[in-house]
Write an enzyme that holds these catalytic residues in place. Structure first.
Site, PDB file in Angstrom:
ATOM      1  N   ARG A 104      50.092 -17.686  -6.347  1.00 52.41           N
ATOM      2  CA  ARG A 104      49.827 -17.419  -7.741  1.00 52.41           C
ATOM      3  C   ARG A 104      50.092 -18.707  -8.583  1.00 52.41           C
ATOM      4  O   ARG A 104      49.726 -18.597  -9.916  1.00 52.41           O
ATOM      5  CB  ARG A 104      50.952 -16.336  -8.063  1.00 52.41           C
ATOM      6  CG  ARG A 104      50.603 -14.869  -7.452  1.00 52.41           C
ATOM      7  CD  ARG A 104      51.743 -13.988  -7.990  1.00 52.41           C
ATOM      8  NE  ARG A 104      52.989 -13.894  -6.988  1.00 52.41           N
ATOM      9  CZ  ARG A 104      53.988 -13.268  -6.935  1.00 52.41           C
ATOM     10  NH1 ARG A 104      53.981 -12.118  -7.680  1.00 52.41           N
ATOM     11  NH2 ARG A 104      54.804 -13.570  -6.145  1.00 52.41           N
ATOM     12  N   LYS A 201      44.933  -5.364 -19.634  1.00 52.22           N
ATOM     13  CA  LYS A 201      46.339  -5.671 -19.663  1.00 52.22           C
ATOM     14  C   LYS A 201      46.794  -6.942 -20.363  1.00 52.22           C
ATOM     15  O   LYS A 201      45.824  -7.885 -20.589  1.00 52.22           O
ATOM     16  CB  LYS A 201      47.215  -5.327 -18.477  1.00 52.22           C
ATOM     17  CG  LYS A 201      46.751  -6.666 -17.510  1.00 52.22           C
ATOM     18  CD  LYS A 201      47.508  -6.915 -16.466  1.00 52.22           C
ATOM     19  CE  LYS A 201      47.164  -7.843 -15.610  1.00 52.22           C
ATOM     20  NZ  LYS A 201      48.023  -8.170 -14.246  1.00 52.22           N
TER      21      LYS A 201
END
EC number: 2.7.6.1
Length: 326
Positions: A104, A201
């Site tokens: 990530r 989101k």
């Protein structure tokens, strides 16, 4: 004539760290080989010791280790295993990382941040890795961080075919939990012949794992929605996305992800969620509590996919051919 000719055949050897031995045994069984006996232990101060019980000289060596918790320990152990093989005169070293740690952190979002995914690739190469084999990287660009061949495997066929057998495809909608996963969700749509929806989101940049779901783009009312993601860590993002789908009239929600990291509050969030089923692969070991208590959890084996790729690499075949139908 100068020099010496040999008539020896290629030799495959399969090694495993201690992070996820169950997956290693499954892959070895699929390959029809045994996992090389390895002596590995921790010293009192936490240092790791590794020694192989068989000679690896001249062999094509495959080292599997999934970066599960405690992640830094298992990454370090894999680096030490690679170094040991390099110094044991292995012919080639292929590193198998079903779940790539630090994936990530693949770019700088703000100033003074590291690009840790690149650091992991550099460490693997420096330790002696010739090739990297991994499953569903967080972003495709990580392949470019490693200075050598990278075989990027996909769990999509395994997961999508499972869902396709369970759900009436006429009622199915594939949902991306954020804009970053739209491309993968689109491949799901092509494979299952289903429409696409997206959950928009916004993540709080100052608070880890804090997500606010805003809206759903696409038709989900009365539909069985399949949320597709690469990993589920604490479960906050995916459970919030599922709640948004139910709020917009979804009949049921199935969550699929390649990597079930499932750390921190994930167990409670999954148990208390309205999601009908969570489907993961076994790239990471499932926490014992969830495996015992959560009856709506399904874990599919990625071992046949990894074994097929290992066989193609060893036999100088084509790993890409395994996913040509995508």
């Amino acid at each position: 004539m100068t020099g010496i000719k040999t008539t020896g055949e290629k030799k495959m050897m399969f090694f495993s760290g201690r992070a996820h031995p169950e997956l290693a045994e499954e892959v070895a069984q699929q390959l029809g080989v045994g996992v090389v006996p390895t002596k590995a232990f921790d010293f009192a101060n936490g240092e790791i010791y590794v020694r192989y019980q068989e000679s690896a000289r001249g062999a094509d060596c495959f080292v599997i280790q999934s970066h599960t918790a405690p992640i830094n320990q298992w990454i370090m152990e894999q680096l030490i295993m690679i170094d040991a093989l390099k110094r044991a005169s292995a012919r080639s070293i292929t590193v198998i990382v079903p779940f790539y740690g630090y994936a990530r952190q693949d770019k700088k979002h703000r100033g003074r941040e590291p690009i840790s995914a690149r650091l992991i690739a550099d460490l693997m190469k420096t330790a002696g890795a010739d090739r990297l084999l991994t499953v569903d990287l967080h972003t495709d660009q990580i392949q470019g961080f490693f200075d050598g061949p990278v075989d990027h495997l996909f769990a999509l066929p395994l997961l999508a075919d499972y869902v396709g057998r369970k759900v009436d495809r006429d009622k199915l909608t594939v949902v991306s939990p954020d804009a970053g996963r739209v491309r993968v969700a689109d491949r799901w749509c092509d494979r299952l012949g289903a429409p696409l929806a997206i959950v928009h989101k916004r993540r709080d940049k100052d608070v880890a794992n804090q997500v606010t779901v805003h809206e759903v783009v696409g038709e989900v009312k009365g539909r069985v929605c399949v949320l597709v993601d690469d990993m589920i860590d604490t479960g906050g993002t995916i459970c919030a996305a599922a709640d948004a789908l139910f709020a917009h009239g979804a009949e049921d929600v199935i969550v699929t992800a390649t990597h079930g990291v499932l750390s921190g509050p994930a167990a409670d969030r999954l148990k208390n969620s309205r999601v009908g089923e969570f489907v993961f692969t076994n790239t990471l070991p499932t926490p014992g509590e969830l495996g015992r208590d959560l009856d709506k959890l399904t874990v599919l084996s990625i071992a046949p996919t990894i074994a097929s790729a290992v066989r193609e690499v060893f036999e100088d075949g084509s790993v890409t051919s395994l996913f040509d139908e995508q």
